[in-house]
Design a protein around this motif. Structure first.
Motif, PDB file in Angstrom:
ATOM      1  N   SER B 149      54.904 109.705  91.702  1.00  0.00           N
ATOM      2  CA  SER B 149      56.219 110.022  91.167  1.00  0.00           C
ATOM      3  C   SER B 149      56.058 111.175  90.196  1.00  0.00           C
ATOM      4  N   ASP B 150      56.948 112.147  90.285  1.00  0.00           N
ATOM      5  CA  ASP B 150      56.838 113.372  89.487  1.00  0.00           C
ATOM      6  C   ASP B 150      57.384 113.101  88.091  1.00  0.00           C
ATOM      7  N   LYS B 151      56.480 113.079  87.101  1.00  0.00           N
ATOM      8  CA  LYS B 151      56.916 112.704  85.753  1.00  0.00           C
ATOM      9  C   LYS B 151      57.874 113.727  85.149  1.00  0.00           C
ATOM     10  N   LEU B 152      57.717 114.990  85.510  1.00  0.00           N
ATOM     11  CA  LEU B 152      58.626 116.009  84.964  1.00  0.00           C
ATOM     12  C   LEU B 152      60.050 115.802  85.480  1.00  0.00           C
ATOM     13  N   VAL B 153      60.148 115.522  86.786  1.00  0.00           N
ATOM     14  CA  VAL B 153      61.474 115.286  87.368  1.00  0.00           C
ATOM     15  C   VAL B 153      62.095 114.039  86.744  1.00  0.00           C
ATOM     16  N   ALA B 154      61.306 112.960  86.644  1.00  0.00           N
ATOM     17  CA  ALA B 154      61.841 111.731  86.054  1.00  0.00           C
ATOM     18  C   ALA B 154      62.314 111.975  84.626  1.00  0.00           C
ATOM     19  N   ALA B 155      61.525 112.719  83.875  1.00  0.00           N
ATOM     20  CA  ALA B 155      61.906 112.991  82.481  1.00  0.00           C
ATOM     21  C   ALA B 155      63.161 113.851  82.426  1.00  0.00           C
ATOM     22  N   SER B 156      63.247 114.816  83.329  1.00  0.00           N
ATOM     23  CA  SER B 156      64.416 115.694  83.359  1.00  0.00           C
ATOM     24  C   SER B 156      65.680 114.883  83.721  1.00  0.00           C
ATOM     25  N   GLU B 157      65.547 113.984  84.664  1.00  0.00           N
ATOM     26  CA  GLU B 157      66.694 113.135  85.011  1.00  0.00           C
ATOM     27  C   GLU B 157      67.087 112.251  83.835  1.00  0.00           C
ATOM     28  N   TYR B 158      66.075 111.712  83.158  1.00  0.00           N
ATOM     29  CA  TYR B 158      66.383 110.866  82.005  1.00  0.00           C
ATOM     30  C   TYR B 158      67.148 111.646  80.944  1.00  0.00           C
ATOM     31  N   GLN B 159      66.801 112.924  80.790  1.00  0.00           N
ATOM     32  CA  GLN B 159      67.512 113.766  79.818  1.00  0.00           C
ATOM     33  C   GLN B 159      68.974 113.968  80.194  1.00  0.00           C
ATOM     34  N   HIS B 160      69.310 113.758  81.442  1.00  0.00           N
ATOM     35  CA  HIS B 160      70.687 113.995  81.912  1.00  0.00           C
ATOM     36  C   HIS B 160      71.274 112.726  82.501  1.00  0.00           C
ATOM     37  N   SER B 161      70.996 111.625  81.854  1.00  0.00           N
ATOM     38  CA  SER B 161      71.338 110.345  82.459  1.00  0.00           C
ATOM     39  C   SER B 161      72.613 109.733  81.908  1.00  0.00           C
ATOM     40  N   ALA B 162      73.438 110.523  81.225  1.00  0.00           N
ATOM     41  CA  ALA B 162      74.601 109.933  80.551  1.00  0.00           C
ATOM     42  C   ALA B 162      75.493 109.169  81.520  1.00  0.00           C
ATOM     43  N   ARG B 163      75.731 109.740  82.709  1.00  0.00           N
ATOM     44  CA  ARG B 163      76.644 109.057  83.620  1.00  0.00           C
ATOM     45  C   ARG B 163      76.031 107.762  84.160  1.00  0.00           C
ATOM     46  N   ASN B 164      74.766 107.806  84.493  1.00  0.00           N
ATOM     47  CA  ASN B 164      74.136 106.568  84.955  1.00  0.00           C
ATOM     48  C   ASN B 164      74.093 105.522  83.840  1.00  0.00           C
ATOM     49  N   ALA B 165      73.899 105.982  82.591  1.00  0.00           N
ATOM     50  CA  ALA B 165      73.960 105.035  81.474  1.00  0.00           C
ATOM     51  C   ALA B 165      75.356 104.434  81.372  1.00  0.00           C
ATOM     52  N   ALA B 166      76.374 105.267  81.559  1.00  0.00           N
ATOM     53  CA  ALA B 166      77.752 104.761  81.505  1.00  0.00           C
ATOM     54  C   ALA B 166      77.959 103.691  82.569  1.00  0.00           C
ATOM     55  N   ILE B 167      77.466 103.949  83.770  1.00  0.00           N
ATOM     56  CA  ILE B 167      77.594 102.980  84.870  1.00  0.00           C
ATOM     57  C   ILE B 167      76.883 101.673  84.514  1.00  0.00           C
ATOM     58  N   ALA B 168      75.664 101.776  84.003  1.00  0.00           N
ATOM     59  CA  ALA B 168      74.898 100.575  83.671  1.00  0.00           C
ATOM     60  C   ALA B 168      75.582  99.776  82.568  1.00  0.00           C
ATOM     61  N   TYR B 169      76.047 100.467  81.524  1.00  0.00           N
ATOM     62  CA  TYR B 169      76.717  99.749  80.432  1.00  0.00           C
ATOM     63  C   TYR B 169      78.026  99.113  80.911  1.00  0.00           C
ATOM     64  N   LEU B 170      78.735  99.793  81.815  1.00  0.00           N
ATOM     65  CA  LEU B 170      79.967  99.194  82.324  1.00  0.00           C
ATOM     66  C   LEU B 170      79.650  97.895  83.063  1.00  0.00           C
ATOM     67  N   MET B 171      78.592  97.895  83.879  1.00  0.00           N
ATOM     68  CA  MET B 171      78.207  96.668  84.574  1.00  0.00           C
ATOM     69  C   MET B 171      77.770  95.601  83.569  1.00  0.00           C
ATOM     70  N   LYS B 172      77.048  96.032  82.544  1.00  0.00           N
ATOM     71  CA  LYS B 172      76.627  95.088  81.503  1.00  0.00           C
ATOM     72  C   LYS B 172      77.860  94.443  80.860  1.00  0.00           C
ATOM     73  N   SER B 173      78.897  95.242  80.633  1.00  0.00           N
ATOM     74  CA  SER B 173      80.095  94.697  79.991  1.00  0.00           C
ATOM     75  C   SER B 173      80.765  93.641  80.876  1.00  0.00           C
ATOM     76  N   PHE B 174      80.510  93.696  82.176  1.00  0.00           N
ATOM     77  CA  PHE B 174      81.053  92.680  83.091  1.00  0.00           C
ATOM     78  C   PHE B 174      80.024  91.573  83.376  1.00  0.00           C
ATOM     79  N   GLY B 175      78.885  91.623  82.693  1.00  0.00           N
ATOM     80  CA  GLY B 175      77.891  90.563  82.881  1.00  0.00           C
ATOM     81  C   GLY B 175      77.024  90.734  84.117  1.00  0.00           C
TER      82      GLY B 175
END
Lengths: 303, 303, 303, 303
Positions: B149-175
């Motif tokens: 797995s390419d650590k640079l790509v993974a890190a770059s995606e993590y730096q731009h993960s706001a929308r995926n974080a929003a999706i995860a938190y929304l699911m968390k809010s629904f349990g």
């Protein structure tokens, strides 16, 4: 091809499911259908076998959307046709207006109400007698010259057509509807109200398992068009239950609120099932179960 | 199975399409990929043939969602798994939150971001080292122990993960999300950043065309599970371009924004294509075209 | 109360804004209106003062929705009326169907098209000649017996009524529409096509600034009802520009796509402005600006 | 200004409504509040009068959104501020993400959660100690130096912040959120957890009825800004019950899920009510009723 005995076992095994769904009651005429019916028929080159109430005619309802699409594919070229209706699953109930408004009047696919109304509008533009032409086609495809459209059902649907009228007028407001809404609705309901048995339907859909060529040896679709229709059925044929149907059954198929479902095993056979009680997505409970059994027992999933 | 020559023709015929799409640029690391790449590989019992840049590794991105689902199917029973994620096409872009809110935090299917995040959350709950376990599986499936797995790509995606974080938190809010969002995002991006070539991918997906059994003769899925995964790929694998893909290509498949697509012809072979320029739905322009040519020339549509 | 000179200054200061909007062109008859018009009139107990083109009649369009609501409030009790239409801002364009479907056919408020169509349906149920009754009311309220509805405009709107028909049929499908859609649409367009000048409108709306009692000393609304109508105008009167209008102008008001806006300063005066060029929300660009100037210069914000 | 006796009557007349709503229970700390509380306080130039539990402190929750906006209006110019948050009613529940996605991360107004989170993000950018600065402001405005934020409530909200985190990350994905989400959430919940009594709140909001100038004779807002805030409160202050509130009460106001509501009669007085049981829109049942009585009995509607 399954034997009559195998089909009888399928019917027997699905019988306990009766009572687990709800007969469509949004129009009075449909609500009159006895709920305890179960039928299945399979058609291959070797002919038709069936079990249960497979020779009793019922209202094909949305199954007619497939016939309408096939008719339209013969009248319009590919680009014209797909400029007015899409090819994607809708992810929404069959009669929702929300998506239609966001996508500016272009329905998601020809198998939701909006898409079938556009297709019917296109038939209305090119055919002088679209109701009669449809009847001729299903009679030829099934080899049954006695198939008719039930005028009482069509009239009853017309009396309760407000939502379909809303859909049609919304498309008109976006410029994607050419003819008089009222006239198209009458044609549309005439198609929906066609009565066929499982045996009729299995015969009529045989062409989709046979590279576009029917039992009457007429070419209804090219091989490529036939693959396209099957692909659309696989992704969009069961409203917002299409994914579940692919997961459980694994055949391209189309359901109607009359309780019928047709399915296709490309290169091998067509199947029709009937049982009027529906699940919340509008698909026959026992019908899906019978197809699932058939798929499992015969290994007929395309996946 | 196609010959190397046939595949070379496919690559040659797809070359004029270069320039007609757009390389994914939402993360800087992905935008660096040279756009002019074209590769194809096919794997059957007889081995692998390929053409073009088929041995060059690229970021598999969402193709990893299939591996994640297969892992989860081995860790959870059917009911547990599908209580947390659906089986229906979404009819929306891959990263939309609208549907997720209406459907109270249960994603439509495992192949959109929300669904894959839930699956990754489930892996995180049952595996002590989910990133490593995923790498082991793809290495075993492809027979290539050098996959990373390419650590640079993974890190770059993590730096731009706001929308995926929003999706995860929304699911968390629904349990519907159990673990720490940050930890799951890191696992998810590690999976997305795996680098494989067309040859690797064709080998790795062979099991889906072989009743669940891979080139290493390990059973990854039961026959029934294998059909289920293929059904989901057929209806949901290409985001809101799944219907068009079925219509044009007629194979269950999965795309990634790195420009790769894998496809399966059940009982026969697996295919992987790569070309980084994407259409507006996020699918490789030349990749889809190569699969369409292959399907047409070899008659490999499942429909 | 402002002086004629103050109003002339307002008109002069708004003149540079001409050219900054777009005359409504969705129906041919409306598109014919000269775009360079500017008028303002104010009515208090002391009479009417005006400036610019304040005596020239124009199509009042959606301003008629206020008259229709006032008529309905005299025919139905509070509970009946508000069971069929809501009191909340819509947060959507004036003719969206999305919200209407989610909220099962009950329109958000009486000042979006859906709401006004329900109100017109209710008038149709209780009045033998709703078009004529509306004309009588606006003639009485304004003291101008020569006010008419423009038959060409009404006919032109009817020719382009697909979206309003879609809205009406959607409500009918939810059981919130009693009469023939076509008949109600004709009444609705007749109301929209009424032609009045700023002077007419300022006089006609005076009752809303005077506890429900008009210049003719007739009680149109109780004090409580009058406050309710003003509250609805303040929150819902300018489509999805209602918040901005409250922020800038601070008066309950109602706009029409003919370029007119009426506004009310409770206890003090009514105002009407006219300029046909609209902003993207469908509100008159120079009209809003004139009201903003008036509010700022006279300190007439209710906030 | 009402007398203490009049306020006691209001409290007495609202008492039968107790039991008709539901105390907010989405966080454990809020659910602990005794449901039978009723308080009202009014503040004018002549001082404060109150009745019932008007001196008991409670969690102000979303009422803090008004203070946050006022703080931000002192730190940012008009254009900067309103480029990041809108001025329109949302027509949706207070914590919906749907609209936020369609409108690309710009919240509808500063009084829904999304809007208040953006405002808090802006405060975080310009203030070194935003929690402390907020406390200072409410202490100065109310003249009560003992006001604090309840750390247990803030911590409890932070433990259940998944949906607010989803909202913040979604805005970040659209580029409308600058600071660390976690840090802003902590500030936001600290503001929500401030405890004030009806007497505190009536005093603190007096400036909005007094052209921006508080009891401490400090100018918090210009006259124009004050009108703007009141206009926003009138159209957006009670979530998707704003229209109903204007219809029934006719005062700009803001509610919180702690059961408090503040309201303003421009030029005359500020009012605060408290009763913890909420209606489905999240507004205090008895609180709205008390304001409605006050409005009716004193004729204090602004309409």
């Amino acid at each position: 091809m399954p034997t009559a005995l195998q089909l009888q076992e399928v019917v027997a095994d699905a019988t306990p499911l009766l009572g687990g769904g709800k007969v469509a009651d949004y129009i009075p005429e449909l609500a009159k259908v006895p709920s305890g019916k179960l039928g299945i028929a399979v058609c291959s080159h070797r002919g038709v076998v069936g079990a249960g109430d497979f020779e009793e005619a019922f209202s094909i309802q949305s199954i007619s959307k497939v016939f309408a699409l096939v008719l339209a594919m013969g009248l319009y070229d590919e680009q014209e046709l797909w400029s007015r209706v899409g090819k994607e699953p809708s992810g929404n109930p069959f009669n929702s207006l929300v998506q239609l408004e966001f996508e500016r009047g272009k329905p998601r696919n020809p198998f939701i109400n909006a898409g079938a109304l556009v297709i019917t509008d296109m038939l209305q533009s090119r055919l002088s007698a679209p109701k009669q032409r449809m009847l001729e086609m299903v009679r030829e495809l099934s080899g049954n010259p006695h198939i008719v459209s039930d005028k009482l059902v069509a009239a009853s649907e017309y009396q309760h057509s407000a939502r379909n009228a809303a859909i049609a007028y919304l498309m008109k407001s976006f410029g994607n509807f050419d003819n008089d809404v009222d006239a198209v609705l009458r044609t549309y309901f005439s198609h929906c109200a066609i009565r066929m048995s499982c045996a009729d339907l299995a015969r009529a859909f045989f062409f989709l398992s046979n590279k576009g060529s029917g039992l009457d040896h007429q070419n209804r679709l090219s091989e490529k068009q036939n693959r396209q229709v099957n692909a659309l059925l696989a992704t969009c044929g069961l409203y917002d239950g299409s994914g579940e149907f692919a997961y459980r059954v694994g055949m391209p198929g189309k359901s109607g609120v009359g309780g019928g479902i047709v399915a296709v095993v490309p290169g091998q056979m067509s199947v029709a099932v009937w049982s009027p009680e529906l699940d919340p997505s509008g698909n026959s409970v026992a019908g899906v179960a019978m197809l699932e059994m058939l798929s499992k027992r015969l290994g007929r999933s395309i996946f």
